[in-house]
Motif scaffolding. Sequence first.
Motif, PDB file in Angstrom:
ATOM      1  N   ASN A 174      41.765  23.821  28.425  1.00  0.00           N
ATOM      2  CA  ASN A 174      40.947  24.077  29.668  1.00  0.00           C
ATOM      3  C   ASN A 174      40.122  25.482  30.110  1.00  0.00           C
ATOM      4  O   ASN A 174      41.571  26.362  30.483  1.00  0.00           O
ATOM      5  CB  ASN A 174      41.835  23.330  31.235  1.00  0.00           C
ATOM      6  CG  ASN A 174      40.884  23.215  32.245  1.00  0.00           C
ATOM      7  OD1 ASN A 174      39.898  24.153  32.367  1.00  0.00           O
ATOM      8  ND2 ASN A 174      41.512  23.073  33.851  1.00  0.00           N
ATOM      9  N   SER A 175      39.404  26.252  29.613  1.00  0.00           N
ATOM     10  CA  SER A 175      38.740  27.699  30.122  1.00  0.00           C
ATOM     11  C   SER A 175      38.668  27.776  31.808  1.00  0.00           C
ATOM     12  O   SER A 175      38.312  28.852  31.933  1.00  0.00           O
ATOM     13  CB  SER A 175      37.802  28.040  29.424  1.00  0.00           C
ATOM     14  OG  SER A 175      37.749  27.317  28.073  1.00  0.00           O
ATOM     15  N   ILE A 176      39.111  26.747  32.115  1.00  0.00           N
ATOM     16  CA  ILE A 176      39.031  27.019  33.668  1.00  0.00           C
ATOM     17  C   ILE A 176      41.121  28.258  33.635  1.00  0.00           C
ATOM     18  O   ILE A 176      40.768  29.221  34.666  1.00  0.00           O
ATOM     19  CB  ILE A 176      38.946  26.490  35.195  1.00  0.00           C
ATOM     20  CG1 ILE A 176      37.809  25.491  35.474  1.00  0.00           C
ATOM     21  CG2 ILE A 176      39.654  26.724  35.925  1.00  0.00           C
ATOM     22  CD1 ILE A 176      36.686  26.274  35.119  1.00  0.00           C
ATOM     23  N   ILE A 177      41.671  28.378  32.985  1.00  0.00           N
ATOM     24  CA  ILE A 177      42.839  28.537  33.137  1.00  0.00           C
ATOM     25  C   ILE A 177      42.451  30.011  33.185  1.00  0.00           C
ATOM     26  O   ILE A 177      43.229  30.909  33.673  1.00  0.00           O
ATOM     27  CB  ILE A 177      43.557  27.790  31.689  1.00  0.00           C
ATOM     28  CG1 ILE A 177      43.865  26.324  32.356  1.00  0.00           C
ATOM     29  CG2 ILE A 177      44.978  29.038  32.026  1.00  0.00           C
ATOM     30  CD1 ILE A 177      45.244  25.583  31.110  1.00  0.00           C
ATOM     31  N   PRO A 178      41.848  30.211  31.945  1.00  0.00           N
ATOM     32  CA  PRO A 178      42.097  32.292  32.039  1.00  0.00           C
ATOM     33  C   PRO A 178      41.094  32.727  33.118  1.00  0.00           C
ATOM     34  O   PRO A 178      41.270  33.938  33.272  1.00  0.00           O
ATOM     35  CB  PRO A 178      41.243  32.212  30.184  1.00  0.00           C
ATOM     36  CG  PRO A 178      40.460  30.982  29.998  1.00  0.00           C
ATOM     37  CD  PRO A 178      41.180  30.178  31.038  1.00  0.00           C
ATOM     38  N   LEU A 179      40.138  31.847  33.518  1.00  0.00           N
ATOM     39  CA  LEU A 179      39.486  32.661  34.766  1.00  0.00           C
ATOM     40  C   LEU A 179      40.770  32.624  36.103  1.00  0.00           C
ATOM     41  O   LEU A 179      40.389  33.759  37.056  1.00  0.00           O
ATOM     42  CB  LEU A 179      38.718  31.955  35.564  1.00  0.00           C
ATOM     43  CG  LEU A 179      37.962  32.522  36.399  1.00  0.00           C
ATOM     44  CD1 LEU A 179      37.392  33.939  36.405  1.00  0.00           C
ATOM     45  CD2 LEU A 179      36.441  31.061  37.127  1.00  0.00           C
ATOM     46  N   GLN A 195      35.404  41.946  37.865  1.00  0.00           N
ATOM     47  CA  GLN A 195      36.882  42.028  38.459  1.00  0.00           C
ATOM     48  C   GLN A 195      38.023  43.429  37.434  1.00  0.00           C
ATOM     49  O   GLN A 195      38.783  44.259  38.474  1.00  0.00           O
ATOM     50  CB  GLN A 195      37.823  40.545  38.394  1.00  0.00           C
ATOM     51  CG  GLN A 195      37.429  39.421  39.545  1.00  0.00           C
ATOM     52  CD  GLN A 195      38.510  38.155  38.772  1.00  0.00           C
ATOM     53  OE1 GLN A 195      39.895  38.715  38.105  1.00  0.00           O
ATOM     54  NE2 GLN A 195      37.789  37.386  39.254  1.00  0.00           N
ATOM     55  N   TRP A 196      38.296  43.513  36.891  1.00  0.00           N
ATOM     56  CA  TRP A 196      38.684  44.745  36.068  1.00  0.00           C
ATOM     57  C   TRP A 196      37.788  45.958  36.313  1.00  0.00           C
ATOM     58  O   TRP A 196      38.527  46.769  36.188  1.00  0.00           O
ATOM     59  CB  TRP A 196      38.769  44.472  34.484  1.00  0.00           C
ATOM     60  CG  TRP A 196      39.595  43.255  33.688  1.00  0.00           C
ATOM     61  CD1 TRP A 196      39.596  42.018  33.685  1.00  0.00           C
ATOM     62  CD2 TRP A 196      40.898  43.584  33.947  1.00  0.00           C
ATOM     63  NE1 TRP A 196      40.779  41.617  32.940  1.00  0.00           N
ATOM     64  CE2 TRP A 196      41.812  42.987  33.724  1.00  0.00           C
ATOM     65  CE3 TRP A 196      41.641  44.626  34.274  1.00  0.00           C
ATOM     66  CZ2 TRP A 196      42.801  42.009  33.658  1.00  0.00           C
ATOM     67  CZ3 TRP A 196      43.236  45.103  34.614  1.00  0.00           C
ATOM     68  CH2 TRP A 196      43.566  43.192  34.120  1.00  0.00           C
ATOM     69  N   ALA A 197      36.216  45.583  35.883  1.00  0.00           N
ATOM     70  CA  ALA A 197      35.741  47.122  37.025  1.00  0.00           C
ATOM     71  C   ALA A 197      35.790  47.510  37.828  1.00  0.00           C
ATOM     72  O   ALA A 197      36.500  48.778  38.646  1.00  0.00           O
ATOM     73  CB  ALA A 197      34.367  46.267  36.894  1.00  0.00           C
ATOM     74  N   TYR A 207      42.056  35.879  38.033  1.00  0.00           N
ATOM     75  CA  TYR A 207      42.114  36.585  39.304  1.00  0.00           C
ATOM     76  C   TYR A 207      44.038  36.261  40.425  1.00  0.00           C
ATOM     77  O   TYR A 207      44.002  37.483  40.644  1.00  0.00           O
ATOM     78  CB  TYR A 207      42.043  34.586  40.323  1.00  0.00           C
ATOM     79  CG  TYR A 207      40.485  34.650  40.311  1.00  0.00           C
ATOM     80  CD1 TYR A 207      40.061  34.658  41.170  1.00  0.00           C
ATOM     81  CD2 TYR A 207      39.826  33.286  39.053  1.00  0.00           C
ATOM     82  CE1 TYR A 207      38.829  34.817  41.690  1.00  0.00           C
ATOM     83  CE2 TYR A 207      38.677  33.282  39.887  1.00  0.00           C
ATOM     84  CZ  TYR A 207      37.732  33.985  41.110  1.00  0.00           C
ATOM     85  OH  TYR A 207      36.380  33.473  40.967  1.00  0.00           O
ATOM     86  N   VAL A 208      44.424  35.603  39.020  1.00  0.00           N
ATOM     87  CA  VAL A 208      46.066  36.140  40.024  1.00  0.00           C
ATOM     88  C   VAL A 208      46.524  37.390  39.456  1.00  0.00           C
ATOM     89  O   VAL A 208      46.743  38.524  40.168  1.00  0.00           O
ATOM     90  CB  VAL A 208      47.041  35.009  38.908  1.00  0.00           C
ATOM     91  CG1 VAL A 208      48.314  35.872  39.347  1.00  0.00           C
ATOM     92  CG2 VAL A 208      47.098  33.807  39.317  1.00  0.00           C
ATOM     93  N   ASP A 209      46.002  38.102  37.900  1.00  0.00           N
ATOM     94  CA  ASP A 209      46.656  39.532  38.269  1.00  0.00           C
ATOM     95  C   ASP A 209      45.452  40.432  38.926  1.00  0.00           C
ATOM     96  O   ASP A 209      45.950  41.642  39.642  1.00  0.00           O
ATOM     97  CB  ASP A 209      45.356  40.242  36.254  1.00  0.00           C
ATOM     98  CG  ASP A 209      46.568  39.285  35.107  1.00  0.00           C
ATOM     99  OD1 ASP A 209      48.139  39.045  35.930  1.00  0.00           O
ATOM    100  OD2 ASP A 209      46.546  39.005  34.270  1.00  0.00           O
ATOM    101  N   TYR A 210      44.798  40.423  39.136  1.00  0.00           N
ATOM    102  CA  TYR A 210      43.124  40.960  39.988  1.00  0.00           C
ATOM    103  C   TYR A 210      44.127  40.799  41.501  1.00  0.00           C
ATOM    104  O   TYR A 210      44.236  42.135  42.036  1.00  0.00           O
ATOM    105  CB  TYR A 210      42.038  40.351  40.127  1.00  0.00           C
ATOM    106  CG  TYR A 210      41.727  41.033  40.858  1.00  0.00           C
ATOM    107  CD1 TYR A 210      40.686  42.045  40.368  1.00  0.00           C
ATOM    108  CD2 TYR A 210      40.346  40.561  42.521  1.00  0.00           C
ATOM    109  CE1 TYR A 210      39.792  42.895  41.629  1.00  0.00           C
ATOM    110  CE2 TYR A 210      39.507  40.858  43.706  1.00  0.00           C
ATOM    111  CZ  TYR A 210      39.717  41.789  43.030  1.00  0.00           C
ATOM    112  OH  TYR A 210      38.602  42.676  43.867  1.00  0.00           O
TER     113      TYR A 210
END
Length: 496
Positions: free
Chosen positions: A60-65, A118-120, A69-72
Amino acid sequence: MPLKIYRLPLFLLFSLLPFVVSANFDFNANCVRAYQNIFELKLGTARQLITAEKKARPQNSIIPLLENYVDYFYLLTIESKTEFDKLEANKSARLDQISKDDKNSPYYLYAQAEINLQWALIRGRYGAYFAAAREINRANSLLKDNQKKFPNFPLNTKGLGLVNVVIGSLPDGFMKSTLSTFGVKGDVQTGLSQLDKLAEDLPKSTYEPFYEEVIFYYAYILSDVAKHPQAYTKTMKYTARIADSSLLKTYMQAYVCARNGKNDQAIEILENRPKGNIYQPFAYLDYLLGVVRLNKLDLKAASNFDQFLQVNKGGNYIKDTYLHLAWISLLKDDTANYTALLSKAKSKGATYIDKDKQALNEANAPMSHLVLLKARLLYDGGYLSRALEVLSDSKADDFKTVKDKAEHAYRLGRVNNDLGKDDAALANYQTAFNIGKNQKYYYAAKSAVLMGNIYEKKKNFLKAKAYFNLAISLKDHEYENSIENEAKQGLKRIGG
């Protein structure tokens, strides 16, 4: 009492949302629950739900998104460059997984853009402007492509609105020139309109669960980037829908209250914030409570600053905290401790953010005049009558240095301005400008901008333009970039 969002049963919510676009971009009920917990700053719960999703549906590629968010939000709340450096390595693997997935999903380009953005935003806090500019450029390009492919996908507008405002408000410098090289341009008013429309429309759509995220960015932009006159009104209006169990709601409301002279309300919100181990530790809220209590000249604010220093694990706001503690000692007439705390403001913490840079400047400056310090704090808290009383008890001749004379006139101008006494404010600002125009302090340049604002309000655009240009002409002073940018935004508003 604020309205609360009453969560729909998840099976019903899931049936209504247009999230399940393909098997591998599956924004299912478990992912929605994880997403909601992230935006209440219940990051531990969100991590558990994401882990469960990974076991059940690893593709499920929603997982890395969601992981991003959690890291952000973890990095936003912990303010640690060390943690940033450690977690930044996660970015490429997440983008790699998403890039191999279904190109016909509206989440395919959107998720990649969101991760870059987010990383920016985090990277820019630590001065890595070139890398941040590249990520903003990448995010902007992905979102524009997604808008063409999926014009009815409203989440595109969130990122595009954010980019528009952030880029449109950047002062001239390395970051802006780099983005211009990439062909990225922004417009503050366009971005604000995009986000405002989204804030109004989302609750009436099936994308309502994304509402809190939109308001988080919109509130940040209104207060910090655009410095919008309706920042308080709009933020309080839009956050009223958010559940009181959200610690992010506490942050948004308390921050906008503190920035807009609603000091007592900020204190109440922070003292009654949701607490418990379920929430991500957020030391900044202790710091902010100390700031707003000291704005009321409540010297017990020292306990909040001490609490911040005990629990904080990052390098930001430390210099500013020691400066505030030094002020408390000065207000207690304890000059020995004042000097010792200023020494800590100089030696401890980092200088990534403007607050700490300015704290270092002030720690190296001559001792603050007590009258001016009290007036400054009271003004910041919105206690205008008390601030005016403190300032009115002194005359310009009572201040010996050029800095103090300029500041006295400037502080009188700010108070009179906010009390609606435009003519008095203009006279005060002009005095501050005349005294301080050859000094490194910001009082003259800021006074010129504020005179421009008053004349703009009076529809005297000729004088407004003259004062905005006067502000731009002053160089080598504190806050030069931000003040110059304010003046340029003023010229843009009046067609100058």
